[in-house]
Structure formats: structure tokens, C-alpha cells
Design an enzyme around this catalytic site. Structure first.
Site, PDB file in Angstrom:
ATOM      1  N   ASP A 487      80.979 -21.047 -62.991  1.00  0.00           N
ATOM      2  CA  ASP A 487      79.574 -20.719 -62.801  1.00  0.00           C
ATOM      3  C   ASP A 487      78.972 -21.856 -61.965  1.00  0.00           C
ATOM      4  O   ASP A 487      79.550 -22.945 -61.896  1.00  0.00           O
ATOM      5  CB  ASP A 487      78.884 -20.617 -64.157  1.00  0.00           C
ATOM      6  CG  ASP A 487      77.406 -20.282 -64.043  1.00  0.00           C
ATOM      7  OD1 ASP A 487      77.057 -19.503 -63.143  1.00  0.00           O
ATOM      8  OD2 ASP A 487      76.614 -20.820 -64.830  1.00  0.00           O
ATOM      9  N   ASP A 820      78.441 -22.398 -68.586  1.00  0.00           N
ATOM     10  CA  ASP A 820      77.590 -23.082 -69.566  1.00  0.00           C
ATOM     11  C   ASP A 820      77.078 -22.130 -70.637  1.00  0.00           C
ATOM     12  O   ASP A 820      76.181 -22.472 -71.397  1.00  0.00           O
ATOM     13  CB  ASP A 820      76.415 -23.778 -68.873  1.00  0.00           C
ATOM     14  CG  ASP A 820      75.512 -22.798 -68.136  1.00  0.00           C
ATOM     15  OD1 ASP A 820      75.878 -21.611 -68.053  1.00  0.00           O
ATOM     16  OD2 ASP A 820      74.447 -23.221 -67.648  1.00  0.00           O
ATOM     17  N   ASP A 824      77.538 -15.937 -69.148  1.00  0.00           N
ATOM     18  CA  ASP A 824      78.977 -16.021 -68.885  1.00  0.00           C
ATOM     19  C   ASP A 824      79.807 -15.562 -70.075  1.00  0.00           C
ATOM     20  O   ASP A 824      81.031 -15.626 -70.035  1.00  0.00           O
ATOM     21  CB  ASP A 824      79.362 -17.482 -68.569  1.00  0.00           C
ATOM     22  CG  ASP A 824      78.612 -18.023 -67.364  1.00  0.00           C
ATOM     23  OD1 ASP A 824      78.430 -17.267 -66.411  1.00  0.00           O
ATOM     24  OD2 ASP A 824      78.204 -19.191 -67.395  1.00  0.00           O
TER      25      ASP A 824
END
Length: 1167
Positions: A487, A820, A824
Site C-alpha cells: 500500500d 497499514d 487492505d
């Protein structure tokens, strides 16, 4: 079996969803069941054990296929590559209890409406419902559709008007009781598994059953010492496993316990507002939200009022989110698709916290219960932990094959033993014992325990680095990672955004940049008003909270609340709409509409003449440097209109462009070195972000993900329209220098003409989530080609992130995902190795969590994974050799109807092998990542050859020793010592006192026995040293001080026994005294074996260059799909097709090769 079914006997459960399964109908057959019960008794419990391990066999043996409508048992099979079976009993829910409560009859109005699944599930006139529970979700039999349907949520087809009409006034008491009985309680109940259950489940593992068999056999042969040692080790292993499982169970129970005990206010249609325990809630209940700080016990649709919610549990970011009510529309379109905006902005998710609630027109805030229990967002998260995605790792499949090979070898040994002992006239019970002994020798019971120690040590080292693991078996998979997805925001770049400056504009175009670095405030005007009010910040407990970007923007205005501006109405930010708008009133001034959002989106709502002509180039100037750019616009509104009567479309039109806000998002210091380390180790790095494409491209350049000498190709697509089919175009991106405001800045330039030679060598693709979606739908045959060089994926939604990870997996990549936790979660669960940098609840399903919030954990994890994987191979090879050394020695002794004594076995098993098994795994990971991975398979030529060569060397040495000792001049069958001179005393002591018993128990002293035992025992130590690998994946062997010390002590003790004439020791170990010269011969044979094994291992087995030459000579090529595509694309002169536009109706661009993905959400809105 189980594949040939007639219509109605087989169906698909959860079609199109991630947990899609096939379901088969069966009916219990009395005769079959009776036969199985008899088989269970006569097999002494072995048959039930087999049925426990193989649920499908249990169903096939006890039942006959039938229609799902008549089934009393169903067999479920997952539709993934594992095809895992599970068995479920069909249960009946009786509604007779409701008959006495409020007179429920088959023609009661409550159950006559067959629009709803809950009504269609009732069998009339019996008033009962068939149901099954699968992975905590209840399914009921739909009598109209004739299939099992999920229950516990409102139907997706409901329109907003229907929701307001049917549930806007609440449910009646009768409806609540009726739904409660069928849907079940609103609880996410994770029971704390009793210790006795965990114990039974662990003990019934096939490995422990085999150990039980081995221990019983050893006790029958009076081999008590090692049997007790194995029992102690097994008890410790079981206790540790049960403790870990119990701790996980307690932790998960604690995570969800608070959810089940919340008191809520529910509005009943006739009784009014009632206080209710949350576990009584049912889909359709009307919740009344009042006050602050309320934890949601279910998923609910907001139908009246607005809420500010902390969704940290779902996204990993504790940023307040504004929820708006579901508008009441006359359309019959399903409520989720009635608007282009994201429907999730109307949903209050279970587990999230309502920080503030504000009713409309002084009324209460109302929400309709959408989903309950494990159907909710939090329930889905918990289920993903309880039922994780199974791992497909070749190592574990190869381990089973390896064990089967050992079983095959043991079978040959058993046949040989039976022949030898039967022909020699031994008693039948002795023959059976010796034959069974061969199994426990060839298949070492300590093998699984020895393999897990390496993983345990690696897990401990990771914990010291702040990396926590909830799935230890995945540590080995880390060693095979060859692609890692990252990410961007919060992972590669810093969490916070700093407001770098503002670029105002007027009629003449953009003005000079207003920088906030010098502390100079922006003068009051529409732009400053927009910065001060166009946000979703809230004042909570005396502090301003909200999105960090909004907070930085607001703080830059140095504006104090209540200084002359009031927010009248808010159209909140939506990822799908990429904008937010507010209506504000200046005290004593104008009423304004203010918009903030993505620059291209905001510009499209503005009057064309107010947007500067240099808008595109100005925007590129900043985005290509990695800045986050937000645009602002406004217009004046008529004072006579009531704000609530204004539609969003009317407010967001004919705006005046105000300027650009430039936010700086810097790379984390650790990002570039880590990415360089991964790239140097030939591990692909990919960026998957929800941010802007050009910003992502610049971050990829700055971080080193795309180096300066590599080309970047931009892929753009257009969706199908009425006039044209979907299209895809390819443009080469060049990085040029451009002077702006006195600084050297970068910007993206698309080359119009590019020569064929310009893209030779390495290149990368960059595309947006929208393009990815179009390619997946219309150009799926191009998808694997694009993924081979796809590096930058921007504007990706959470569903698309998961889909992309899965598509990489289809190309046989071993994929890691590092994020994080914000959006996700799905990708972290989908990847082979998910690494979360957030400790929020959302990331709890990730196999790995790092306390250090940067990507330094990734190379550490790969290094430890490689070390653990190599350790596993070392242990496999060592345990195989140890068992084969004993196997060869014992079979040679069986030829003379002899064997090793219990103490000889005990010394080899406990003092040598167990200590080596515990200490060989202590090598730490090598500090440098090399540009190749360790072998991922046990059944690979180097590993197999290593085992085979060493078995042959040991076999040759044992046979030579066995034959040579019989040809010595001092050898005699009747003589039990060959010592001379000073050895005469020991010879008397080592001679068996009762020679007539020789041969009756098979374990007796002989020269062959003594020779074979010394050769085998010392060879076990030699093999451990040869197989203990150091560089390039583990620390050198000499740094494993404990292991080296153990080997030195073991070797010293063995040589002491060999050369020191200690009578008591010889008698205890059933050894005979031999001439010193013969002992030297034994050392020479062992030394030759050591030198030959070492040379072969280093010069052939570990010689990577040699194996590369052999591969080239034999034309061997990797069968991995990504390698196949690499070779195909390298030989394709037309790839990539630069400066071309392809259409989906052209041959070769459609679905020639299908890579469709059932998980992919084709209607998912873009971020």
C-alpha cells in the site's frame, strides 16, 4: 464418489462469493449405518477414527444420495483447489412454540407474504423450517426456489421506499418473535473451547496415533526408556499446542464478548420504544440512536438523521466518518444501486462506534437493522479468523509424499524381515514384533516434532523484532516470496499530510503559490472560507477530530470556530464521487456552496471560463512530484431557498473555480533502502494504492520501485458505450525536467512517437483501478501479460486490491501484501503472506503484524522465512538419513537374526538424534538477501540426490563393515571377545553369561552388532554436520555454538566408548571388545564416508552453477505460469503495443484466455 448426482441432489452455496461451496444431499440408510457400527466395534475404533479424518467417507458409508429437499445430512465441498469436505446435519426449527404465544397458523398474515425468504422457508401445514449451520452462518431451505438460502439479513432486492414503508415504523412483537426464532440470536459467539476438547482434537491427529502405536510396540519389547522419552516430548508438544489454541480462543472471545451485551432502544410498531438486550435484535428492527459513544451491535441502515462514526475496526484508521440517511425514492431499484454514491455511507457497521448522532427536525436518529450475528461486518472479520484460507504450499504436499516413500521402504523391510525370521523358525509373536519394529525405524515418530522446532525458533526471533505471527506455518512460505505488494499511504509514505501551499486563481489564471511555511495566514475570502468549512471535522471532548487532511487544511486557516460562518448542510465525501460539498452561511453575509475534491472532478462542475487554461499542466507539475492535490470551488446561493430542499445536483453546478491545495506526503526514511534490498534480491515490488495515478507513479520513481533507466507505460481504458466497444491504449511515459516557480520540478510527458528500440530491456506498466476493471471484464486474455510487468496500480478499491493479489497468485507467484490495515484487510487475507503495520482490530486477521510501522519488517520476514525453510529441509534430510542408517543397520543384523539392543537404540535415538534435532535448528537468518530463493520442494533433484547419495554411502559403509568384520582372522561365531593382552579382563566381563539363550530374544552381543552400532551412531553425527547448512540463507554453522558443542561432546563420547575399555559400559550397551586395529578401521571407514559425503554435498548438491549448467544442457525450463509468460513475452516483438488502441470486439483482445475471478466486484465504486 460424490460426483454423480441427479437434478436436485446437488447445488452451489454462496454462488459468486469467496466462500463458495458445493452442497450434496444424502439420506441416512439404516442397513449401512448398522454395518458401520459393526465395523467400528470389530475394528476396535479404527473405523470411526478414519471417518473423523475423512468426513466424506463417513457420509458415503452411512448414507445414500437423495434430493436436497429430502436430505437429513448434507456434504459440503469447497470449490477451491483443496476441495475440502465437511458434513452437516439438517436441523428442524419448529414454530409450534409461537402457536401458543400468538396463535400462529398456516394462514396467518404474518407468514403469507412469500416475497421474503423467511416466509418461503416455512413448511406448511407443519409450521417448521429446515436449516443447516455452515461456518457460523444459518441457511434455511427455500421451498419456492428449492435451495438453501442465507438467513439473518434483509433481502438485497428491497428498494429504499420499501425499507422506509415496511420497517420505518418498526416491527410488531409477533414479527420480532417470528424472526428471532428463525434467524437466531444476534450474537458473535466465539466459545472458549474446553481444554478436554482441544486435547482430544490434538491427540486424534494421525501423527499422535502413529506415536501411540510406536510407544505400545516399544513397551511390549521392554524398550521403556525411549518410549517414556517420546511420551514426555509428546505431552510437552500437545500441552504447548493446546495452550496456544486456548490463548487464541480467549483472545478472540475477548474481542467479541463486549458486542453481545449491549442495551439498545428499539421501536416496536405498537408498543413504542423499548429497551432491549442486543442479542434479541432481528433484521428489520428499528433502532433509536440517542446520545454519544454507542457501539453498534449489528449492521444497520440509517434512515433518519445523521451520525459521525469511528470505523477504525473496519479500516484500521480511527478517522470519524459521517453517515447520511438513506433517501426515500419512488424507484423500485434495489437500494444499494439506486445512487451513484457508495451505499456504505448509509450503513452503520457492527463493531464501529457512533461518536455523535443528530436527528432530523429535532426527532431521534433512526436506523433499520440490516444484518445480525456472523452476517455482519464484524462477524465476517471474526469468521475469517476462525476459518482462514487454507495454504497451498508444495513443501507440505511433498512432506506427505516423503512420508509415504518411507512407509513404502518400511513395507519392503517388513517383507524382508518376515522372510528371514520365518525361515529361521522364530516364534510368530517375535516375527510380528520385529516386522512392526521396521515401521518405527523407517518412519521416525519424532519427525514432525523436529520439523516444528525450526518454525518455533524463527517465530521467537521475529517476536524479538516486534513481528507477531498468528499462523506459524506461514513462516516457511515467507521464504518463497517472489512478489510483494505495498500500500502507499501510511506504508511507503508517512501517515500525515502537510499543507505545502495553496495556488489561488483569478480571471487571469493561477497566481503565485501561497506558502504556509513562513506562518503567513491566508486572507479571508471564498478560498479561506472553503478551507475553514468544507470538511467533516467534529469537536469531541474539547478537541477537533477527523481526517488528517481536513485537519491540516483547517489548521492552516488559523480560523477560530464561531467567528462568523455556520455550516447549514453537508453532502459528505464519498470515495465513489471523489468530492464533498457544504452549504454555509456567513454571518451578515452571503450563503455559499463550497466544494472540495479531486481536481479533475471539481473542474468538471465549474463554469469552463473560471478554470485556468493551464489547469492540466499546473496539476501535473505537482502530482508528478508526489504532492497530493485538492481543488476548491464555490458559488453563491439564493437566500430564499431552504437548504434541505436543494438537491445535490442543483448545488453542485455552475461553480467558480477557486484554486488548488497542495499537500506533501513524504516517503518514510526506510522505504527506499528496503525496496532496493528487495529488488536486488530479485523480489518483485508492486504498489497498490487508492491514491492518484500520477502521484503513485512519482512515488514509485522516488522510492526506487521504478528506477531511472526503466521505462514506464501508462495503460488507459474506456468502458463500453452505446456507440463504441471498450478500448485500451498504451502510452510511454517520459520523465522530463520542467522549471516551475524557480525550482526544478518533474512532470509527466506522454511520447507521441517512440522508436521500437526505446523500450528494450525492462519496462513497467501503470494503470488505475478503473482500467484494471475494464481489462478484467473485456480484455481478460491481456491481463496476465499486463500483470507480468504491472508495477503501479492506483485508485484501487479494497475489492480490486484483493482481486489483484489473487490474479498474481494465479500466475504462480508467492505473493506478500504489506499494508497499514486501511482498506487492505481483504488483500492481507488473500495473500500468501499478509503483513499488517496496524494493530487495529481490522488487521487481526492478518497472519503477521509488525509493531514497527514501516516496511523494514518485510526483508526480516523473508530472511527468517528462508532460514526456516532451509532448516525444514535440513531436518527432513537428517531425519531421513537417521532412519535409513538405523534401517540399513537393523536389516543387516536381521540377516543373522540379530538386532540392536534397547540401550543401543536409546543412545542413537535420545542422546544423538533428539539433541541434534533440537539444536540444529538454532541457526539464525543470514543478514543479507541473496538474489535467489531456497528450493520450495522436497522432491527436487538436489535434495533427492543428496538423500540418495548419502543413503548409498551409508549402505556401502555398513555392508563393507559387516562383511569385513566376518573375514577378520580373530572373528569366530563362538568367540565373544577379540581383545588381547591388556584387554583380557574386559573380554571376560563382556562375554554373555548364558550362551544357550543366544538367539532366543534376537538382541545379543556380536562383532557384527558392535561394528554396525559404532558405524551407525557416529555416522548420525557426521550426517548432522554435513546437512547443517549455513550461508547463503542461514548463519554459518560455527555460529550455532550450542549445536557445535553438542556435536563435539557426542563425538567425544562415541570415541571414548570406542577406544576406552570400560567393562560396565560395554556390558550395558551389549558391545564386544575388538582389537584396536579394527577400531581404527572403523574410524577410517567413517572418515572416508565423511570426506566423500562432504565433497559430494559441496561440489555437486550445493553447487548452484553446476545445476544451472545441467538445466541448460537438458533444456529444463520452469513450469510456473509467470515464467512461461516471461519467455513468451521476451520472444514477442509486438509486445508491448505502444501508441496503439485496441477494441474489445477485435480478435485476440477479448476472452481468449479467461482469467475471470468470482470474488471480483465488477460494480464496485472507485476510490
Amino acid at each position: 464418489m460424490g460426483d454423480h448426482f441427479e437434478k436436485g441432489q446437488h447445488a452451489v452455496l454462496n454462488e459468486g462469493e469467496e466462500n463458495e461451496m458445493e452442497i450434496f444431499g444424502y439420506r441416512t440408510h439404516r442397513c449401512r449405518r448398522t454395518l458401520c457400527l459393526a465395523g467400528s466395534v470389530f475394528s476396535f475404533g479404527i473405523l470411526p477414527l478414519v471417518f473423523y479424518w475423512r468426513p466424506a467417507w463417513h457420509v458415503w458409508a452411512n448414507c445414500i444420495p437423495c434430493s436436497l429437499q429430502e436430505a437429513d445430512v448434507v456434504l459440503l465441498r469447497t470449490r477451491d483447489e483443496f476441495q475440502t469436505y465437511s458434513r452437516k446435519k439438517v436441523m428442524w426449527i419448529h414454530l409450534s412454540a409461537l402457536n401458543s404465544a400468538f396463535g400462529l397458523t398456516p394462514d396467518h398474515p404474518l407468514i403469507m407474504d412469500e416475497e421474503y425468504i423467511i416466509n418461503r422457508a416455512i413448511r406448511k401445514p407443519e409450521l417448521k423450517v429446515r436449516s443447516i449451520n455452515v461456518q457460523k452462518i444459518r441457511y434455511v431451505w427455500d421451498n419456492l426456489e428449492e435451495q438453501f438460502q442465507k438467513i439473518g439479513s434483509l433481502e438485497d432486492w428491497l428498494s429504499s421506499a420499501k425499507i422506509h414503508l415496511k420497517f420505518g415504523s418498526g416491527l410488531t412483537r409477533e414479527e420480532q418473535e417470528f424472526r428471532r426464532l428463525i434467524c437466531g440470536p444476534n450474537t458473535i459467539d466465539v466459545e472458549i473451547t474446553p481444554i478436554w476438547k482441544l486435547l482430544i482434537k490434538e491427540v486424534l491427529n494421525p501423527f499422535y496415533i502413529f506415536q501411540l502405536f510406536s510407544v505400545c510396540l516399544w513397551f511390549s519389547e521392554d524398550y521403556k526408556e525411549y518410549a517414556l522419552a517420546i511420551i514426555i516430548m509428546s505431552i510437552i508438544s500437545i500441552a504447548l499446542t493446546v495452550y496456544d489454541l486456548r490463548e487464541q480462543s480467549l483472545k478472540l472471545h475477548g474481542l467479541v464478548e463486549s458486542h453481545n451485551s449491549i442495551t439498545v432502544s428499539v421501536c416496536e410498531r405498537k408498543a413504542g420504544v423499548q429497551e432491549l438486550e442486543s442479542h434479541f435484535l432481528v433484521p428489520g428492527d428499528l433502532l433509536i440512536l440517542s446520545g454519544n459513544k454507542v457501539k453498534m451491535p449489528c449492521d444497520a441502515i440509517l434512515i433518519d438523521g445523521s451520525c459521525v462514526v469511528d470505523e477504525g475496526m473496519l479500516t484500521g484508521e480511527s478517522i470519524p466518518v459521517t453517515k447520511t440517511p438513506l433517501p426515500k425514492m419512488d424507484s423500485s431499484v434495489p437500494w444499494k444501486t439506486q445512487s451513484e454514491a457508495d451505499y456504505k455511507r448509509h450503513i452503520l457497521f457492527c463493531g464501529t462506534e457512533v461518536i455523535q448522532s443528530k436527528g432530523a427536525c429535532s426527532g431521534p436518529t433512526r436506523a433499520v437493522v440490516l444484518q445480525t450475528g456472523f452476517n455482519t461486518a464484524k462477524g465476517d472479520l471474526v469468521r475469517s479468523i476462525l476459518y482462514p484460507k487454507p495454504m497451498n504450499f508444495k513443501l507440505y504436499r511433498d512432506a506427505i509424499r516423503f512420508l509415504l516413500c518411507l512407509v513404502g521402504t518400511a513395507t519392503i523391510g517388513m517383507i524382508y524381515t518376515l522372510c528371514v525370521y520365518v525361515l529361521s523358525g522364530e516364534p510368530p509373536e517375535e516375527v510380528v514384533k520385529k516386522a512392526l519394529d521396521v515401521i518405527t525405524i523407517a518412519v521416525p515418530p519424532a519427525l514432525p516434532a523436529a520439523l516444528t522446532t525450526g518454525i518455533i525458533y524463527a517465530q521467537r526471533r521475529l517476536k524479538k523484532r516486534g513481528i507477531f505471527c498468528i499462523s506459524p506455518q506461514r513462516i516457511n512460505i515467507c521464504g518463497q516470496l517472489n512478489l510483494v505488494c505495498f500500500d502507499k499511504t501510511g506504508t511507503l509514505t508517512r501517515d500525515g499530510l502537510d499543507l505545502w501551499g495553496v495556488v489561488p486563481c483569478d480571471k487571469n489564471g493561477f497566481q503565485e503559490v501561497h506558502s504556509f511555511a513562513l506562518g503567513k495566514a491566508l486572507s479571508w475570502g471564498p478560498l479561506c472560507a472553503a478551507m475553514a468549512s468544507c470538511h467533516s471535522l467534529i469537536l469531541l471532548d474539547g478537541t477537533i477530530q477527523g481526517d488528517p487532511l481536513d485537519l491540516k487544511m483547517f489548521e492552516a486557516t488559523t480560523w477560530v470556530p464561531m467567528e462568523g460562518i455556520a455550516i447549514l448542510h453537508q453532502f459528505p465525501f464519498s470515495s465513489a464521487l471523489q468530492r464533498m460539498t457544504v452549504i454555509v452561511q456567513e454571518l451578515g453575509g452571503d450563503r455559499l456552496a463550497l466544494m472540495k475534491g479531486a481536481p479533475e472532478k471539481v473542474a468538471s462542475f465549474c463554469q469552463p471560463e473560471t478554470v485556468p487554461t493551464s489547469f492540466v499542466s499546473e496539476l501535473q507539475t505537482y502530482t508528478t512530484q508526489g504532492f497530493r492535490v485538492i481543488a476548491m470551488a464555490y458559488k453563491k446561493l439564493e437566500m430564499d431557498h431552504h437548504t434541505t430542499s436543494l438537491t445535490r445536483d442543483k448545488v453542485e453546478s455552475d461553480l467558480i473555480f477557486l484554486g488548488l491545495l497542495i499537500f506533501e506526503n513524504q516517503l518514510k526514511e526506510e522505504t527506499k533502502p528496503v525496496l532496493e534490498e528487495l529488488i536486488a534480491a530479485r523480489i518483485r515490488t508492486v504498489m497498490i494504492t487508492g491514491d492518484d495515478l500520477q502521484t503513485a507513479i512519482t512515488v514509485a520513481r522516488k522510492s526506487g520501485m521504478v528506477s531511472e533507466d526503466q521505462k514506464l507505460i501508462l495503460i488507459e481504458t474506456n468502458e463500453t458505450t452505446e456507440s463504441s466497444s471498450a478500448s485500451i491504449s498504451w502510452k510511454l511515459v517520459e520523465e522530463k525536467k520542467h522549471v516551475a516557480y524557480g525550482n526544478q520540478d518533474n512532470y509527466i510527458n506522454i511520447w507521441e512517437e517512440v522508436s521500437d528500440n526505446s523500450i528494450e530491456g525492462s519496462y513497467h506498466f501503470a494503470l488505475s483501478g478503473k482500467s484494471f476493471q475494464v481489462i478484467n471484464q473485456h480484455f481478460s486474455s491481456l491481463l496476465p501479460k499486463i500483470l507480468m510487468n504491472g508495477t503501479v496500480f492506483a485508485r484501487m478499491s479494497p475489492g480490486q486490491k484483493s482481486c489483484l493479489v489473487e490474479e498474481f497468485q494465479k500466475l504462480d507467484y508467492i505473493v506478500g501484501m504489506c499494508g497499514d490495515g486501511a482498506n487492505d484487510c481483504g488483500a492481507l487475507k488473500m495473500a500468501h503472506v499478509g503483513i499488517s503495520l496496524s494493530e487495529q482490530e481490522a488487521s487481526v486477521a492478518s497472519p503477521f503484524t509488525s509493531k514497527t510501522p514501516n516496511i523494514e519488517c518485510v526483508p526480516h520476514l523473508i530472511k527468517e522465512g528462508r532460514a526456516a525453510l532451509v532448516t525444514s529441509f535440513c531436518m527432513f534430510k537428517y531425519m531421513a538419513l537417521y532412519s535409513m542408517i538405523q534401517y540399513v543397520g537393523v536389516l543387516l543384523l536381521y540377516w543373522e537374526t540379530n538386532s540392536l539392543s534397547n540401550y543401543q537404540f536409546l543412545f542413537q535415538d535420545l542422546a544423538i538424534t533428539t539433541l541434534i534435532g533440537v539444536t540444529m535448528n538454532l541457526n539464525g537468518a543470514y543478514p543479507k538477501l541473496v538474489p535467489f530463493r531456497p528450493a520450495g520442494r522436497l522432491i527436487s533433484p538436489p535434495l533427492l540426490l543428496s538423500v540418495i547419495f548419502n543413503i548409498l554411502f551409508s549402505l556401502a559403509m555398513h555392508i563393507i563393515g559387516f562383511i569385513l568384520v566376518q573375514r577378520q582372522p580373530w572373528y569366530s561365531m563362538d568367540m565373544h571377545s577379540a581383545c588381547t593382552g591388556q584387554n583380557e579382563n574386559i573380554s571376560k566381563l563382556t562375554t554373555p553369561p548364558i550362551p544357550e539363550n543366544i538367539g532366543s530374544n534376537g538382541t545379543f552381543t556380536s562383532f557384527e552388532n558392535t561394528t554396525i552400532w559404532f558405524l551407525g551412531t557416529i555416522n548420525c553425527i557426521i550426517v548432522a554436520l554435513i546437512f547443517s547448512k549455513g550461508k547463503p540463507f542461514r548463519q554459518p554453522t560455527y555460529k550455532n555454538y550450542i549445536f557445535v558443542l553438542v556435536l563435539v561432546i557426542q563425538m567425544a563420547v562415541c570415541l571414548l566408548i570406542l577406544f576406552a575399555d570400560i567393562p560396565d559400559l560395554y556390558r550395558r550397551f551389549d558391545l564386544l571388545c575388538t582389537p584396536v586395529l579394527w577400531r581404527i578401521y572403523i574410524v577410517i571407514m567413517l572418515s572416508c564416508n565423511f570426506i566423500v559425503s562432504l565433497v559430494v554435498e559441496e561440489a555437486i548438491i550445493e553447487n548452484r552453477t553446476l545445476w544451472m549448467i545441467i538445466k541448460r544442457c537438458f533444456g529444463y525450463q520452469s513450469k510456473s505460469r509467470y515464467r512461461t509468460w516471461q519467455r513468451a513475452l521476451a520472444n514477442d516483438p509486438s509486445w508491448p503495443p505502444l501508441n496503439q488502441i485496441s477494441y474489445s470486439d477485435l480478435p485476440g483482445c477479448g476472452r481468449g484466455v479467461s482469467y475471470s475471478n468470482p470474488v471480483f466486484e465488477s460494480n464496485e465504486e472507485q476510490l
